[in-house]
Scaffold this motif. Structure first.
Motif, mmCIF file in Angstrom:
data_model
loop_
_atom_site.group_PDB
_atom_site.id
_atom_site.type_symbol
_atom_site.label_atom_id
_atom_site.label_comp_id
_atom_site.label_asym_id
_atom_site.label_seq_id
_atom_site.Cartn_x
_atom_site.Cartn_y
_atom_site.Cartn_z
ATOM 1 N N UNK A 154 0.805 -1.216 0.000
ATOM 2 C CA UNK A 154 0.000 0.000 0.000
ATOM 3 C C UNK A 154 0.833 1.258 0.000
ATOM 4 N N UNK A 155 0.439 2.209 0.856
ATOM 5 C CA UNK A 155 1.059 3.533 0.839
ATOM 6 C C UNK A 155 2.414 3.526 1.558
ATOM 7 N N UNK A 156 3.374 2.875 0.926
ATOM 8 C CA UNK A 156 4.702 2.735 1.523
ATOM 9 C C UNK A 156 5.387 4.101 1.590
ATOM 10 N N UNK A 157 5.138 4.928 0.594
ATOM 11 C CA UNK A 157 5.818 6.225 0.497
ATOM 12 C C UNK A 157 5.664 7.064 1.770
ATOM 13 N N UNK A 158 4.448 7.088 2.322
ATOM 14 C CA UNK A 158 4.197 7.963 3.472
ATOM 15 C C UNK A 158 4.294 7.240 4.799
ATOM 16 N N UNK A 178 11.846 -9.052 2.699
ATOM 17 C CA UNK A 178 10.796 -8.035 2.668
ATOM 18 C C UNK A 178 10.455 -7.664 1.232
ATOM 19 N N UNK A 179 9.142 -7.695 0.937
ATOM 20 C CA UNK A 179 8.666 -7.225 -0.364
ATOM 21 C C UNK A 179 7.772 -6.023 -0.128
ATOM 22 N N UNK A 180 7.797 -5.062 -1.040
ATOM 23 C CA UNK A 180 6.755 -4.052 -0.980
ATOM 24 C C UNK A 180 5.915 -4.160 -2.239
ATOM 25 N N UNK A 181 4.620 -3.909 -2.074
ATOM 26 C CA UNK A 181 3.704 -3.933 -3.214
ATOM 27 C C UNK A 181 2.916 -2.634 -3.166
ATOM 28 N N UNK A 182 3.047 -1.835 -4.208
ATOM 29 C CA UNK A 182 2.386 -0.526 -4.200
ATOM 30 C C UNK A 182 2.292 0.002 -5.623
ATOM 31 N N UNK A 236 3.110 2.660 -8.476
ATOM 32 C CA UNK A 236 4.391 3.365 -8.686
ATOM 33 C C UNK A 236 4.472 4.678 -7.914
ATOM 34 N N UNK A 237 3.343 5.379 -7.838
ATOM 35 C CA UNK A 237 3.331 6.694 -7.177
ATOM 36 C C UNK A 237 3.575 6.598 -5.673
ATOM 37 N N UNK A 238 3.413 5.426 -5.088
ATOM 38 C CA UNK A 238 3.546 5.285 -3.628
ATOM 39 C C UNK A 238 4.765 4.452 -3.219
ATOM 40 N N UNK A 239 5.727 4.337 -4.163
ATOM 41 C CA UNK A 239 6.982 3.627 -3.850
ATOM 42 C C UNK A 239 8.073 4.674 -3.603
ATOM 43 N N UNK A 272 14.768 0.086 -3.112
ATOM 44 C CA UNK A 272 15.383 -1.229 -3.377
ATOM 45 C C UNK A 272 16.825 -1.303 -2.880
ATOM 46 N N UNK A 273 17.440 -0.125 -2.701
ATOM 47 C CA UNK A 273 18.813 -0.122 -2.157
ATOM 48 C C UNK A 273 18.854 -0.632 -0.713
ATOM 49 N N UNK A 274 17.704 -0.573 -0.030
ATOM 50 C CA UNK A 274 17.673 -1.079 1.345
ATOM 51 C C UNK A 274 17.667 -2.608 1.373
ATOM 52 N N UNK A 275 17.365 -3.201 0.232
ATOM 53 C CA UNK A 275 17.333 -4.673 0.185
ATOM 54 C C UNK A 275 15.928 -5.235 0.159
ATOM 55 N N UNK A 276 14.923 -4.397 -0.131
ATOM 56 C CA UNK A 276 13.567 -4.934 -0.264
ATOM 57 C C UNK A 276 13.288 -5.206 -1.741
ATOM 58 N N UNK A 277 12.396 -6.163 -2.006
ATOM 59 C CA UNK A 277 11.997 -6.445 -3.390
ATOM 60 C C UNK A 277 10.743 -5.624 -3.683
ATOM 61 N N UNK A 278 10.695 -5.026 -4.870
ATOM 62 C CA UNK A 278 9.600 -4.107 -5.183
ATOM 63 C C UNK A 278 8.655 -4.708 -6.232
#
Ligand code: NCD
Length: 320
Positions: free
Chosen positions: A166-170, A188-192, A194-197, A202-208
């Motif tokens: 979801x709203x990972x950006x904020x 860790x994966x994030x799913x969002x 494009x506007x909320x990534x 990805x530099x932190x090591x999460x998969x997007x």
């Protein structure tokens, strides 16, 4: 004497904590779960100590649970409700910190809408400070209670696939969770959309991922985030209907995750925007109520450690 494993004065974020420190805070929290479930929920370990809740931003569960945590440890608690609208940023924050500091609290629990504001305040006082959420930066006690919930349900953190959606950006919850989960060896994966990534995440090591069905595949944990309209300057999502269709968690999307995948949400939930009531209220699969319950135990452990450390810092004359 300072806590030997967690000798810090403040808890401003998860970034930089070691696995040993994180496990220690989780182990200490574990002891308070039984206390909170018993009829006499008191322990006098902070008797005579003073905790101040200073919330510059709205909160239901975080503020209440810091208050309950302090009361259950026998501390004196003051809740400062700051009207955000009447606060002129910067100067007022520091003035407030200096004023409160003069009253000799042991720990301040602080929430502020600006990233970095809690650190600024911590630099001006000589008591312990715990970050109750600063802007979209960190929310360390939330990540600890999420980790405790996962550890109790799954028996471990290491090796699990955690999808944060979801709203990972904020989200300060997402950021603190990235640090904690990656430090503890989870994937860790994030799913969002494009506007909320957040850029560079990805530099932190999460998969997007931008597609729920791909990102949720074989996940052990599905952590949904609130769409944080109050932090959005401009339009980040097309419409609630559209958002729910692509990114809202319902049975159909959940079917991609492992059959025993755990559903989590830090609250407050926007039902029908990021999560369907049908899955949120499925208490076999959803740990949302448990997260709230364990939040009190985590805050008891954190307040206890910081209050104890504060005494050592103060008596050693190390304070500013
Ligand atoms: C979160 C927060 O305030 O960051 N809520 C909470 O502390 N339980 C998440 C949110 O507001 O969406």
């Amino acid at each position: 004497m300072k806590d030997q494993v967690f000798p810090h004065r403040h808890l401003l974020g998860i970034e930089g904590l070691t696995p040993i420190e994180i496990n220690h805070l989780l182990d200490l929290s574990e002891r308070y779960i039984a206390v909170n479930r018993s009829s006499k929920k008191t322990n006098e370990s902070l008797k005579g100590r003073t905790i101040i809740n200073l919330f510059f931003e709205n909160s239901t569960r975080t503020r209440t649970s810091f208050e309950l945590a302090a009361l259950r440890l026998g501390a004196n608690v003051i809740n400062m409700q700051v009207e955000t609208s009447s606060v002129a940023k910067g100067e007022t924050l520091i003035d407030t910190a200096v004023t409160l500091n003069a009253m000799h609290p042991d720990v301040l629990a602080v929430r502020h809408s600006d990233s970095g504001a809690v650190k600024l305040l911590a630099d001006k006082v000589n008591c312990g400070v715990v970050n109750g959420g600063d802007g979209s930066h960190e929310h360390p006690t939330q990540a600890l209670l999420d980790a405790l919930t996962i550890r109790r349900r799954k028996g471990r953190l290491s090796g699990l696939i955690v999808a944060i959606c979801g709203d990972v950006l904020h989200s300060r919850v997402a950021r603190s969770n990235f640090y904690l989960l990656l430090t503890m060896g989870a994937r860790v994966r994030i799913i969002a959309p494009k506007t909320l990534i957040p850029s560079g995440v990805n530099r932190l090591g999460v998969e997007v991922f931008t597609d729920m069905s791909k990102g949720l595949k074989d996940a052990d944990i599905v952590m949904m985030l609130r769409v944080q309209n109050e932090r959005m300057k401009g339009s980040f999502i097309p419409s609630v209907r559209e958002y729910f269709r692509f990114f809202g968690l319902d049975r159909q999307k959940l079917a991609q995750a492992k059959p025993d995948a755990l559903i989590m949400h830090p609250g407050p939930m926007n039902r029908g925007t990021e999560i369907d009531s049908d899955v949120a209220d499925d208490f076999e699969r959803s740990a949302i109520r448990e997260q709230v319950e364990l939040g009190v135990a985590v805050r008891m452990a954190v307040l206890e450690v910081l209050a104890k450390n504060n005494m050592a810092f103060t008596s050693a004359g190390a304070g500013k």
